[in-house]
Structure formats: C-alpha cells, structure tokens
Design an enzyme around this catalytic site. Sequence first.
Site, PDB file in Angstrom:
ATOM      1  N   GLY A   1      33.461 111.271  -6.979  1.00 49.19           N
ATOM      2  CA  GLY A   1      34.583 110.830  -7.798  1.00 49.19           C
ATOM      3  C   GLY A   1      34.966 109.412  -7.430  1.00 49.19           C
TER       4      GLY A   1
ATOM      5  N   GLY B   1      39.896 106.980  -4.271  1.00 47.98           N
ATOM      6  CA  GLY B   1      41.284 107.388  -4.444  1.00 47.98           C
ATOM      7  C   GLY B   1      41.473 108.679  -5.215  1.00 47.98           C
TER       8      GLY B   1
ATOM      9  CB  SER C   1      27.454 109.720  -5.133  1.00 45.88           C
ATOM     10  OG  SER C   1      28.408 110.740  -5.021  1.00 45.88           O
TER      11      SER C   1
END
Length: 181
Positions: free
Chosen positions: A12, A15, A86
């Site tokens: 993701g 943050g 990623s």
Amino acid sequence: MKQQGVTIWLTGLSGAGKTTITHALEQKLREAGYALEVLDGDIVRTNLTKGLGFSKEDRDTNIRRIGFVANLLTRNGVIVLVSAISPYRDIRDEVRGTIGNFVEVFVNAPLNVCEERDVKGLYKKARAGEIKSFTGIDDPYEPPLNPEIECRTDLETLEESVTKIWQKLEELGYLAKPVAI
C-alpha cells in the site's frame, strides 16, 4: 503440530498503515507462540538493498530480494510478515509465484489520508519536487487486483484489520484454529 510457513505481504501507499498493522499482527502471532520474522521495507532498504534507487528496475530488485529472503524463511516453516510499498503489480505477482504460500494484504487508504498521516513530511517534499519518483505522487501505485485481504485503514480500526487478517489465515489453514471444548 509443525507450523506451516507463509508470507503475508502487506502492500500500500506510504502512510496507509502497513507497519502499524504489521507490528500489531506480529505481537498477536508471537503471543500465540508462532515463529515469525518481519521484513519491513524501510529497514530492508538500509541493510539488504542499500544503494538501490527508486527507478522501476531498482524497486523491482528491492522486492525480488525481499521475496528471496521471505521464500527462504517460508519454506522453513516461518511466518513472514512483509511490509513494503511494492508499488508494481507484476513484481508482486512474480514474488507470489516464487513463494507459493503467499497472502497479499492490500492496506488501502486514500492518498489524502496518507498525506495527513505523513509524520516524516515525505509527501510534502514530493509535492515540492524535493523527492522524485515518490509513489502516489509522481510514480504510480498499482493496487492488487485480487488480494486475499483488503484493509481499509480509513474506515476500520487497527483491531478490525488484524482480526480480518488472522481470520483469513485460519481459513486458509496457515494458523491452527482453536479447538472447541
């Protein structure tokens, strides 16, 4: 009973909550007696992949190296928690194919929420042009198409996210279900 190895790959935006979920899940797994290791993208970058930049090729190399270590641990019965942006789908799919026992967790929060949570000021620097190729700003993030789990960290609590992951791991047979008496 011998523990089955699995890699739980949290992906993701910066943050979104990957590290927060990873630490909470790590604590719960350790308390339950599972053998595990955590591969955090930020820590790996300063040790295992030092010197790599942020081009697509360097990011792919970074993820391949994390995947290589995760695979070694997984095939030896260790639960591996990977917390890494990623951003590219193709390399995540490649690593999934290599490891086999792989559970993808999409830690999903809108960009504006991630920017609000940004204690390091990275998004601000990226928007000011001080950081180039920053995922979500001037470099793409390709969300997973079919993750085993999606955690909407703007809508659910940390406990809800961890419980969702735990239940899916039980359902997939990676965690022993408690015996009803």
